[in-house]
Design an enzyme around this catalytic site. Sequence first.
Site, PDB file in Angstrom:
ATOM      1  N   GLY A   1       0.497  -1.324  -0.119  1.00  0.00           N
ATOM      2  CA  GLY A   1       0.150  -0.036  -0.182  1.00  0.00           C
ATOM      3  C   GLY A   1       0.880   1.304   0.230  1.00  0.00           C
ATOM      4  O   GLY A   1       2.043   1.686  -0.073  1.00  0.00           O
TER       5      GLY A   1
ATOM      6  N   SER B   1       3.234   2.011   2.845  1.00  0.00           N
ATOM      7  CA  SER B   1       3.612   1.017   2.988  1.00  0.00           C
ATOM      8  C   SER B   1       5.485  -0.038   3.524  1.00  0.00           C
ATOM      9  O   SER B   1       5.484  -0.561   4.425  1.00  0.00           O
ATOM     10  CB  SER B   1       3.278  -0.364   2.026  1.00  0.00           C
ATOM     11  OG  SER B   1       3.837  -0.329   1.327  1.00  0.00           O
TER      12      SER B   1
ATOM     13  N   LYS C   1       7.207   0.315   0.902  1.00  0.00           N
ATOM     14  CA  LYS C   1       7.711  -0.911  -0.407  1.00  0.00           C
ATOM     15  C   LYS C   1       9.465  -0.475  -0.882  1.00  0.00           C
ATOM     16  O   LYS C   1       9.697  -1.337  -1.754  1.00  0.00           O
ATOM     17  CB  LYS C   1       6.937  -1.076  -1.139  1.00  0.00           C
ATOM     18  CG  LYS C   1       5.720  -0.139  -1.836  1.00  0.00           C
ATOM     19  CD  LYS C   1       4.560  -0.001  -3.072  1.00  0.00           C
ATOM     20  CE  LYS C   1       3.955   1.220  -3.454  1.00  0.00           C
ATOM     21  NZ  LYS C   1       3.969   2.591  -2.267  1.00  0.00           N
TER      22      LYS C   1
ATOM     23  N   HIS D   1      12.173  10.973  -0.497  1.00  0.00           N
ATOM     24  CA  HIS D   1      13.337   9.610  -1.190  1.00  0.00           C
ATOM     25  C   HIS D   1      14.204   9.739  -1.403  1.00  0.00           C
ATOM     26  O   HIS D   1      15.046   9.056  -1.180  1.00  0.00           O
ATOM     27  CB  HIS D   1      12.163   9.756  -1.685  1.00  0.00           C
ATOM     28  CG  HIS D   1      11.325   7.973  -2.243  1.00  0.00           C
ATOM     29  ND1 HIS D   1      11.286   6.800  -2.361  1.00  0.00           N
ATOM     30  CD2 HIS D   1       9.818   8.884  -1.655  1.00  0.00           C
ATOM     31  CE1 HIS D   1      10.003   6.561  -1.849  1.00  0.00           C
ATOM     32  NE2 HIS D   1       8.943   7.917  -2.238  1.00  0.00           N
TER      33      HIS D   1
ATOM     34  N   ARG E   1      16.600   9.586   1.665  1.00  0.00           N
ATOM     35  CA  ARG E   1      17.586   8.595   2.198  1.00  0.00           C
ATOM     36  C   ARG E   1      18.340   7.581   1.431  1.00  0.00           C
ATOM     37  O   ARG E   1      18.517   7.056   2.070  1.00  0.00           O
ATOM     38  CB  ARG E   1      16.212   7.774   2.368  1.00  0.00           C
ATOM     39  CG  ARG E   1      15.515   6.824   3.549  1.00  0.00           C
ATOM     40  CD  ARG E   1      14.463   6.361   2.913  1.00  0.00           C
ATOM     41  NE  ARG E   1      13.769   5.774   2.184  1.00  0.00           N
ATOM     42  CZ  ARG E   1      13.120   5.943   1.604  1.00  0.00           C
ATOM     43  NH1 ARG E   1      11.998   6.473   2.108  1.00  0.00           N
ATOM     44  NH2 ARG E   1      11.994   5.001   0.492  1.00  0.00           N
ATOM     45  N   ARG E   2      18.173   7.958   0.010  1.00  0.00           N
ATOM     46  CA  ARG E   2      19.390   7.214  -0.702  1.00  0.00           C
ATOM     47  C   ARG E   2      20.652   7.386  -0.830  1.00  0.00           C
ATOM     48  O   ARG E   2      20.790   8.751  -0.643  1.00  0.00           O
ATOM     49  CB  ARG E   2      18.831   7.461  -2.316  1.00  0.00           C
ATOM     50  CG  ARG E   2      17.403   6.394  -2.680  1.00  0.00           C
ATOM     51  CD  ARG E   2      16.933   6.346  -3.710  1.00  0.00           C
ATOM     52  NE  ARG E   2      17.404   6.973  -4.605  1.00  0.00           N
ATOM     53  CZ  ARG E   2      16.585   8.178  -4.696  1.00  0.00           C
ATOM     54  NH1 ARG E   2      14.597   7.530  -3.875  1.00  0.00           N
ATOM     55  NH2 ARG E   2      15.574   9.447  -5.829  1.00  0.00           N
TER      56      ARG E   2
ATOM     57  N   ASP F   1      10.294   2.688  -9.603  1.00  0.00           N
ATOM     58  CA  ASP F   1       9.620   2.786  -8.099  1.00  0.00           C
ATOM     59  C   ASP F   1       8.841   4.288  -8.802  1.00  0.00           C
ATOM     60  O   ASP F   1       8.727   5.742  -8.738  1.00  0.00           O
ATOM     61  CB  ASP F   1      10.518   3.540  -6.880  1.00  0.00           C
ATOM     62  CG  ASP F   1       9.820   3.856  -6.411  1.00  0.00           C
ATOM     63  OD1 ASP F   1       8.259   3.666  -6.469  1.00  0.00           O
ATOM     64  OD2 ASP F   1      10.219   4.189  -4.858  1.00  0.00           O
TER      65      ASP F   1
END
Lengths: 167, 167, 167
Positions: free
Chosen positions: B9, B12, B14, B49, B52-53, B82
């Site tokens: 979801g 979630s 993922k 995002h 974080r990477r 993604d």
Amino acid sequence: MSISFFIGGARSGKSISAENYTLNLGNNPFYMATCEILDEEMALRVKRHQQRRDKNWTTIVAPLDISGEIQKIGTRGPVLIDCLTLWLSNHLLNKNNLDEKIDELITTLINSKSDIVLVSNEVGTGIVPDNLLAREFRDNAGFMNQKVASVSDEVYWVVAGIQTQIK
Amino acid sequence: MSISFFIGGARSGKSISAENYTLNLGNNPFYMATCEILDEEMALRVKRHQQRRDKNWTTIVAPLDISGEIQKIGTRGPVLIDCLTLWLSNHLLNKNNLDEKIDELITTLINSKSDIVLVSNEVGTGIVPDNLLAREFRDNAGFMNQKVASVSDEVYWVVAGIQTQIK
Amino acid sequence: MSISFFIGGARSGKSISAENYTLNLGNNPFYMATCEILDEEMALRVKRHQQRRDKNWTTIVAPLDISGEIQKIGTRGPVLIDCLTLWLSNHLLNKNNLDEKIDELITTLINSKSDIVLVSNEVGTGIVPDNLLAREFRDNAGFMNQKVASVSDEVYWVVAGIQTQIK
């Protein structure tokens, strides 16, 4: 006699999983469709389902009286019922008592003389719906799914066409 | 070459699961973002995002042509895509033929020369949406997820940051 | 001391699963309800929950201050908290800083002197909601669920009354 239950989201592949499972149960499978074909969109869905199925299936349309149809089939099964959420929705639209209908279904399942395979939608993992009717339906569908799972010998959770046995 | 698929979801976890998985596949990972940054809300998500990477990632923005970009990367992967639901949504907004686009993607995946990791949303387990476009999108996303899962070597269902291998 | 987490959809049976689990943890269980009884619909739900529960439970109503109540209980637990999404929603309606509240909860959980069992909803697997507030809530609920799962010793995914341990 066994009761098997496939639950998943819309377009999760739960119908295909349940069909393949039913075909392994016996040579004379019954397909019990709970939909009434009221519009183009539904007609397309039914057609897609039918095209996929083998010619061996006997199709029965039972938008409301699943229990009566299961009893008529008797020992001639196995029976695939696709799907319970639509059946529940039909009873809701007919203003029937859903608790009674669910309990009647459970009694029929327990007493069935054929193997039964049921398909249902998980509808409770989105945001709480705005309108009361949708919330009531969601509640009833959830309770129905719990009751059906509790009398089932096997329960499968289906995501992206992958079935995982959870009971 | 392997195809791996993470489905779950919204929020979630993922993406994090898929990133960690991709980092274990090779030293020169590609991050293929399918979003177009059209508003503040989306900009915030992308920033979160990116922060974080790890700096090792090569970022490619591919809102529509995943297949072309995979082919350009060739053997230099692994590639994390993604996410697929956003890519499908972009094609829907561009009024492209979704069946064709999905089939093209599947063909590209099968023929890829790098390891591919894909992220997608399960969108089918809420109440049936009111409007036709949302229902169509939901149907197409479900069919896409089934097809991608069927050609994947590994499929993971992600809930609350916990990944469970289902294939 | 253990932290256990039950996550599932609305009417998935997650409360019953969590109640049974809590009863096995100790003889003096606390039931921490996060709801405020504001309307008929909610009153009916609470009543249904209470009727199901054994008389041994001590009920605490904590729509906002779970952390304070856990600290007050101290070593007298185990404590069942049902449910986190409603608690988060209450803080959203009170315009509190959700990140802060979630972090405070996590700290309290880690330092708890009783066994804690938490119940939460998965709300992220439907179609993207139309309105911004619902999307924000969905995001925050997802992040909360990830954080709670990450500090939990055991996590259970509940569908149709069937619990599956995923951590």
